[in-house]
Design a protein around this motif. Sequence first.
Motif, PDB file in Angstrom:
ATOM      1  N   TYR A   1      31.514  40.918  46.715  1.00  0.00           N
ATOM      2  CA  TYR A   1      32.699  40.468  47.436  1.00  0.00           C
ATOM      3  C   TYR A   1      33.895  40.363  46.485  1.00  0.00           C
ATOM      4  O   TYR A   1      34.962  40.908  46.753  1.00  0.00           O
ATOM      5  CB  TYR A   1      32.431  39.103  48.077  1.00  0.00           C
ATOM      6  CG  TYR A   1      33.659  38.485  48.700  1.00  0.00           C
ATOM      7  CD1 TYR A   1      34.160  38.951  49.905  1.00  0.00           C
ATOM      8  CD2 TYR A   1      34.341  37.449  48.057  1.00  0.00           C
ATOM      9  CE1 TYR A   1      35.301  38.411  50.464  1.00  0.00           C
ATOM     10  CE2 TYR A   1      35.484  36.909  48.608  1.00  0.00           C
ATOM     11  CZ  TYR A   1      35.956  37.388  49.817  1.00  0.00           C
ATOM     12  OH  TYR A   1      37.090  36.846  50.361  1.00  0.00           O
ATOM     13  N   PHE A   2      33.669  39.730  45.344  1.00  0.00           N
ATOM     14  CA  PHE A   2      34.788  39.499  44.422  1.00  0.00           C
ATOM     15  C   PHE A   2      35.360  40.818  43.893  1.00  0.00           C
ATOM     16  O   PHE A   2      36.565  40.983  43.777  1.00  0.00           O
ATOM     17  CB  PHE A   2      34.347  38.617  43.256  1.00  0.00           C
ATOM     18  CG  PHE A   2      35.472  38.340  42.287  1.00  0.00           C
ATOM     19  CD1 PHE A   2      36.513  37.500  42.638  1.00  0.00           C
ATOM     20  CD2 PHE A   2      35.502  38.957  41.043  1.00  0.00           C
ATOM     21  CE1 PHE A   2      37.560  37.260  41.765  1.00  0.00           C
ATOM     22  CE2 PHE A   2      36.538  38.714  40.172  1.00  0.00           C
ATOM     23  CZ  PHE A   2      37.565  37.868  40.535  1.00  0.00           C
ATOM     24  N   TYR A   3      34.471  41.760  43.559  1.00  0.00           N
ATOM     25  CA  TYR A   3      34.955  43.025  42.994  1.00  0.00           C
ATOM     26  C   TYR A   3      35.186  44.092  44.057  1.00  0.00           C
ATOM     27  O   TYR A   3      35.331  45.267  43.743  1.00  0.00           O
ATOM     28  CB  TYR A   3      33.981  43.533  41.920  1.00  0.00           C
ATOM     29  CG  TYR A   3      34.019  42.681  40.679  1.00  0.00           C
ATOM     30  CD1 TYR A   3      35.138  42.667  39.862  1.00  0.00           C
ATOM     31  CD2 TYR A   3      32.946  41.869  40.344  1.00  0.00           C
ATOM     32  CE1 TYR A   3      35.182  41.872  38.735  1.00  0.00           C
ATOM     33  CE2 TYR A   3      32.979  41.067  39.224  1.00  0.00           C
ATOM     34  CZ  TYR A   3      34.104  41.073  38.417  1.00  0.00           C
ATOM     35  OH  TYR A   3      34.152  40.294  37.305  1.00  0.00           O
ATOM     36  N   ASN A   4      35.196  43.647  45.308  1.00  0.00           N
ATOM     37  CA  ASN A   4      35.617  44.530  46.395  1.00  0.00           C
ATOM     38  C   ASN A   4      34.727  45.773  46.529  1.00  0.00           C
ATOM     39  O   ASN A   4      35.214  46.880  46.686  1.00  0.00           O
ATOM     40  CB  ASN A   4      37.074  44.946  46.147  1.00  0.00           C
ATOM     41  CG  ASN A   4      37.788  45.244  47.438  1.00  0.00           C
ATOM     42  OD1 ASN A   4      37.201  45.078  48.518  1.00  0.00           O
ATOM     43  ND2 ASN A   4      39.015  45.689  47.342  1.00  0.00           N
TER      44      ASN A   4
ATOM     45  N   ILE B   1      32.284  46.081  48.882  1.00  0.00           N
ATOM     46  CA  ILE B   1      31.609  46.071  50.198  1.00  0.00           C
ATOM     47  C   ILE B   1      32.591  46.525  51.271  1.00  0.00           C
ATOM     48  O   ILE B   1      33.802  46.599  51.026  1.00  0.00           O
ATOM     49  CB  ILE B   1      31.054  44.662  50.557  1.00  0.00           C
ATOM     50  CG1 ILE B   1      32.110  43.585  50.250  1.00  0.00           C
ATOM     51  CG2 ILE B   1      29.762  44.395  49.830  1.00  0.00           C
ATOM     52  CD1 ILE B   1      31.718  42.215  50.743  1.00  0.00           C
ATOM     53  N   SER B   2      32.058  46.779  52.448  1.00  0.00           N
ATOM     54  CA  SER B   2      32.919  47.263  53.540  1.00  0.00           C
ATOM     55  C   SER B   2      33.783  46.112  54.073  1.00  0.00           C
ATOM     56  O   SER B   2      33.509  44.939  53.797  1.00  0.00           O
ATOM     57  CB  SER B   2      32.052  47.825  54.654  1.00  0.00           C
ATOM     58  OG  SER B   2      31.295  46.763  55.208  1.00  0.00           O
ATOM     59  N   GLU B   3      34.804  46.486  54.823  1.00  0.00           N
ATOM     60  CA  GLU B   3      35.731  45.495  55.372  1.00  0.00           C
ATOM     61  C   GLU B   3      34.983  44.486  56.259  1.00  0.00           C
ATOM     62  O   GLU B   3      35.294  43.298  56.241  1.00  0.00           O
ATOM     63  CB  GLU B   3      36.823  46.197  56.186  1.00  0.00           C
ATOM     64  CG  GLU B   3      37.860  46.911  55.320  1.00  0.00           C
ATOM     65  CD  GLU B   3      38.595  45.965  54.380  1.00  0.00           C
ATOM     66  OE1 GLU B   3      39.001  44.874  54.820  1.00  0.00           O
ATOM     67  OE2 GLU B   3      38.734  46.311  53.179  1.00  0.00           O
ATOM     68  N   LYS B   4      33.999  45.002  56.997  1.00  0.00           N
ATOM     69  CA  LYS B   4      33.255  44.158  57.930  1.00  0.00           C
ATOM     70  C   LYS B   4      32.463  43.089  57.155  1.00  0.00           C
ATOM     71  O   LYS B   4      32.522  41.888  57.450  1.00  0.00           O
ATOM     72  CB  LYS B   4      32.314  45.045  58.748  1.00  0.00           C
ATOM     73  CG  LYS B   4      31.795  44.373  60.003  1.00  0.00           C
ATOM     74  CD  LYS B   4      30.824  45.284  60.735  1.00  0.00           C
ATOM     75  CE  LYS B   4      29.872  44.455  61.569  1.00  0.00           C
ATOM     76  NZ  LYS B   4      28.635  45.143  61.875  1.00  0.00           N
ATOM     77  N   GLU B   5      31.737  43.579  56.118  1.00  0.00           N
ATOM     78  CA  GLU B   5      30.937  42.653  55.308  1.00  0.00           C
ATOM     79  C   GLU B   5      31.841  41.636  54.608  1.00  0.00           C
ATOM     80  O   GLU B   5      31.482  40.465  54.461  1.00  0.00           O
ATOM     81  CB  GLU B   5      30.158  43.441  54.244  1.00  0.00           C
ATOM     82  CG  GLU B   5      28.996  44.228  54.826  1.00  0.00           C
ATOM     83  CD  GLU B   5      28.400  45.194  53.814  1.00  0.00           C
ATOM     84  OE1 GLU B   5      27.184  45.193  53.664  1.00  0.00           O
ATOM     85  OE2 GLU B   5      29.168  45.938  53.161  1.00  0.00           O
ATOM     86  N   LYS B   6      33.021  42.122  54.231  1.00  0.00           N
ATOM     87  CA  LYS B   6      33.970  41.251  53.542  1.00  0.00           C
ATOM     88  C   LYS B   6      34.399  40.093  54.461  1.00  0.00           C
ATOM     89  O   LYS B   6      34.426  38.928  54.046  1.00  0.00           O
ATOM     90  CB  LYS B   6      35.200  42.081  53.163  1.00  0.00           C
ATOM     91  CG  LYS B   6      35.730  41.786  51.781  1.00  0.00           C
ATOM     92  CD  LYS B   6      36.792  42.788  51.441  1.00  0.00           C
ATOM     93  CE  LYS B   6      37.849  42.117  50.627  1.00  0.00           C
ATOM     94  NZ  LYS B   6      38.936  43.029  50.292  1.00  0.00           N
ATOM     95  N   ALA B   7      34.711  40.455  55.692  1.00  0.00           N
ATOM     96  CA  ALA B   7      35.142  39.444  56.674  1.00  0.00           C
ATOM     97  C   ALA B   7      34.025  38.421  56.905  1.00  0.00           C
ATOM     98  O   ALA B   7      34.273  37.210  56.951  1.00  0.00           O
ATOM     99  CB  ALA B   7      35.520  40.143  57.968  1.00  0.00           C
ATOM    100  N   GLU B   8      32.798  38.938  56.995  1.00  0.00           N
ATOM    101  CA  GLU B   8      31.649  38.052  57.215  1.00  0.00           C
ATOM    102  C   GLU B   8      31.496  37.066  56.059  1.00  0.00           C
ATOM    103  O   GLU B   8      31.300  35.865  56.250  1.00  0.00           O
ATOM    104  CB  GLU B   8      30.364  38.875  57.334  1.00  0.00           C
ATOM    105  CG  GLU B   8      30.103  39.362  58.749  1.00  0.00           C
ATOM    106  CD  GLU B   8      28.919  40.303  58.808  1.00  0.00           C
ATOM    107  OE1 GLU B   8      28.049  40.251  57.903  1.00  0.00           O
ATOM    108  OE2 GLU B   8      28.879  41.124  59.737  1.00  0.00           O
ATOM    109  N   PHE B   9      31.601  37.623  54.841  1.00  0.00           N
ATOM    110  CA  PHE B   9      31.418  36.774  53.654  1.00  0.00           C
ATOM    111  C   PHE B   9      32.509  35.718  53.571  1.00  0.00           C
ATOM    112  O   PHE B   9      32.258  34.568  53.220  1.00  0.00           O
ATOM    113  CB  PHE B   9      31.409  37.640  52.388  1.00  0.00           C
ATOM    114  CG  PHE B   9      30.952  36.884  51.174  1.00  0.00           C
ATOM    115  CD1 PHE B   9      29.595  36.814  50.863  1.00  0.00           C
ATOM    116  CD2 PHE B   9      31.851  36.213  50.356  1.00  0.00           C
ATOM    117  CE1 PHE B   9      29.170  36.116  49.758  1.00  0.00           C
ATOM    118  CE2 PHE B   9      31.432  35.514  49.248  1.00  0.00           C
ATOM    119  CZ  PHE B   9      30.083  35.468  48.941  1.00  0.00           C
ATOM    120  N   LYS B  10      33.730  36.131  53.923  1.00  0.00           N
ATOM    121  CA  LYS B  10      34.868  35.207  53.887  1.00  0.00           C
ATOM    122  C   LYS B  10      34.592  34.006  54.806  1.00  0.00           C
ATOM    123  O   LYS B  10      34.868  32.859  54.444  1.00  0.00           O
ATOM    124  CB  LYS B  10      36.129  35.951  54.340  1.00  0.00           C
ATOM    125  CG  LYS B  10      37.375  35.521  53.598  1.00  0.00           C
ATOM    126  CD  LYS B  10      38.511  36.441  53.940  1.00  0.00           C
ATOM    127  CE  LYS B  10      39.795  35.951  53.317  1.00  0.00           C
ATOM    128  NZ  LYS B  10      40.908  36.823  53.619  1.00  0.00           N
TER     129      LYS B  10
END
Lengths: 235, 200
Positions: free
Chosen positions: A13-16, A18-27
């Motif tokens: 997540y921090f180093y970007n 993953i996909s946008e979807k996974e990013k939103a989920e993690f956020k």
Amino acid sequence: MKCDKTKEDVFDYFYNEISEKEKAEFKKHVTKCGSCRRALKEIETTSRVLQTWKVPEPDVHFVFAQEKVTWTERIKGLIPSFELLRRHAAVTFAGSIAAVFLLFSIANFKASYNADTGTIMISTSVFGVPEDQFYLELVDKYVNEQMNALFNAFEQRNFEMMDAMFAENENYQREQIYDLMTSLDRDWQLQRQVDLEHVGSSLQTIYDINGEQLDNTIKFFADLFQYAGIREIER
Amino acid sequence: MVRDSELIQDFLEGDINGFNCLARKWQVRLYSFAYRYLMDEEEAKEIVQSALIKTYKNLRKLKNPEKFSSWIFQITVNLCKDYIKNTKNNRLTALNEEIIQSESANNDHMHSMETRANPVKKLDQQNLAEIIKKTLAQLPEEQRVVIIMKEYEGFKFSEIAEFLSCPVNTVKSRMYYGLTQMQKILKKYNINGDVIFNEM
């Protein structure tokens, strides 16, 4: 609540990575999960600290390539299958033998037509040059030499002639210029003399006129003084 | 910006300037990587020079010019690794001495820091860089190289795994342990990321 995220997930997540979807989920997950939030914060902090270390540029320039690429290297570069050829050495060898054989055959290809019998003869010979061809080559060579010698002599004579022509032309031009210069000089001298005479006569005229006027003035003053003197005496 | 593949094509067609442009383009990046990895200016210069020579000699063998950036990096990483391997004993003693020296200096520094009201503000860029350098030097080499490649060169974890020929998860855990270790050391220096961020 037990968190199922690993340190790998936090990194991704921090180093970007993953996909946008996974990013939103993690956020979304981070807002709820304290341990993930802390881990993220720590990575962020260390990353920020690390980013402050800047390396100065090297004070020397590195030596670059200056030599010319050899023609063999260039050929190697041009033929993409060069490596392939090298690997299949046997095939390459056989191929080159066949090519050489073919070349010899083509070089000694002979075709003739017999008008009486109406037959066409075609033959190829691998080795050996026919005897008459050998003499023909000799004659060719002799003729070529003679032609070359003639041509060279002609060229030499031509060169000499051109040289002489240039020299003559140059001399002629030099004479012309000399004549022109002398005539110009003579003209200028003459003109100067005429000019000087003009100036002289003008000066004489001015002198004459001025002398006359001066005489008149002197006479006038003399009269004036005489008149004044008379007045003085009268008083 | 001319693309690497175009420059390589020029070089393969016999234009030596193609290679020179390529070298000029890459030298600073390779140098900063080697410098951070080996922590020595002269060694880093040597490595970059050798890497460029190696590139020049082997560029014709590169099958896919699009992969030039990872290829040249791989050369540099290998050279650095070889260098470390060949000079391991000397380097270790030198690094240890440096750390011992720096620790005694740090203790003084920390004492002086504690007496001040806002210690971090007194840290200038140079001092901070020195601290980061020393902190990284204390990490095991395998963790250090991962951190440098990720933080400064911005490679993906998968690319780093390829460079070091190990699994991606190994790279990530090395990164994790390296960063954790760094945080511990940085805390000793009383360095807080937020303050630095606000300062800059």
